[in-house]
Design a protein around this motif. Sequence first.
Motif, mmCIF file in Angstrom:
data_model
loop_
_atom_site.group_PDB
_atom_site.id
_atom_site.type_symbol
_atom_site.label_atom_id
_atom_site.label_comp_id
_atom_site.label_asym_id
_atom_site.label_seq_id
_atom_site.Cartn_x
_atom_site.Cartn_y
_atom_site.Cartn_z
ATOM 1 N N ASP A 178 0.813 -1.219 0.000
ATOM 2 C CA ASP A 178 0.000 0.000 0.000
ATOM 3 C C ASP A 178 0.845 1.268 0.000
ATOM 4 O OD1 ASP A 178 -2.272 -1.549 0.007
ATOM 5 O OD2 ASP A 178 -2.634 -1.355 2.161
ATOM 6 N N ARG A 238 0.831 4.178 -2.930
ATOM 7 C CA ARG A 238 0.520 5.592 -2.692
ATOM 8 C C ARG A 238 1.637 6.490 -3.213
ATOM 9 N NH1 ARG A 238 -1.367 3.498 2.305
ATOM 10 N NH2 ARG A 238 0.580 4.094 3.338
ATOM 11 N N GLU A 239 2.877 6.068 -3.003
ATOM 12 C CA GLU A 239 4.013 6.865 -3.483
ATOM 13 C C GLU A 239 4.006 6.959 -5.009
ATOM 14 O OE1 GLU A 239 8.931 6.854 -3.334
ATOM 15 O OE2 GLU A 239 7.777 5.574 -1.980
ATOM 16 N N VAL A 261 1.407 6.681 -7.023
ATOM 17 C CA VAL A 261 0.282 7.520 -7.447
ATOM 18 C C VAL A 261 0.631 8.998 -7.286
ATOM 19 C CG1 VAL A 261 -2.088 8.187 -6.896
ATOM 20 C CG2 VAL A 261 -1.459 5.762 -7.021
ATOM 21 N N GLU A 262 1.249 9.365 -6.170
ATOM 22 C CA GLU A 262 1.598 10.757 -5.922
ATOM 23 C C GLU A 262 2.686 11.258 -6.869
ATOM 24 O OE1 GLU A 262 2.723 10.855 -1.853
ATOM 25 O OE2 GLU A 262 0.686 10.495 -1.096
ATOM 26 N N GLY A 284 -3.353 11.688 -9.978
ATOM 27 C CA GLY A 284 -4.166 11.451 -8.788
ATOM 28 C C GLY A 284 -5.607 11.136 -9.061
ATOM 29 N N ASN A 293 -4.809 -1.473 -4.127
ATOM 30 C CA ASN A 293 -6.008 -1.467 -3.279
ATOM 31 C C ASN A 293 -7.054 -2.480 -3.735
ATOM 32 O OD1 ASN A 293 -4.902 0.611 -1.748
ATOM 33 N ND2 ASN A 293 -5.884 2.212 -2.965
#
Length: 249
Positions: free
Chosen positions: A39, A43-44, A46-47, A52, A75
Amino acid sequence: MPFPNFEGKHDAQSVFTPEDLLAGVEETLPPALVVCYQDAFFREVVETYTDGNTISDVGMGDIYRVNDDVAVMGNFGIGGPATAGLVEEKSELGVEAFCILGGAGCLDPSITPDQPVVATRAIRDEGASYHYQPPEAPAEPSPALVDSLNSELGAAGHQVVTGSTWTTDAFFRETVPEVEHYTEQGVLTVEMEAATLFSVAEYVGVDAAAVFAIGDYVTADDRTVPEASLGLLPELFEPVVGTLSASVR
């Protein structure tokens, strides 16, 4: 007892298919998909590499576009059943190549945390793959994709290690005799998804590969987590994306 239980299953028609699930859906996805199970790493990514905004409201997981050819997905859960579902569903939406980019336990202490491992074969010690391929069928990635990943990762300065991975559903039941056996056989890593990915990809007719960063070291004596556990993953993302982009053009 044979597995799956019902003889002749592999030649039988499914009652419910991805085509049934997605009937009337006109959405399409980029032709290549990076599959993330960790996870924090997802997230990293995606950022850092996306705007986004998810690009799909259909089915499992969150999907973000990286470029015209490649998306990244996370996810959606872990393990073989989740992996089988995503390959069937996303290939129906246009994905032609899947690549796991995630963590694995390492059975070979000579491999250091700064070395990526590209799987060349998966030992089928999970359940889902047996519903897609006969027990004797190998679980192997797409050779051309493996070769391209090795070249691209090497060109990016990484010392790539290639070899077999052991895929098991039961991470709390990786027993001492099993670890000893697979270590003696030269198996490099242990994880939960590669055999399923390779088997289902073969079934639906798409390409697949898996690239691992070392999360921990698993021996018959203990389990140790290196200080740089999974720290390599962000460095591998761009070479993997470049490989996938080239593979689907």
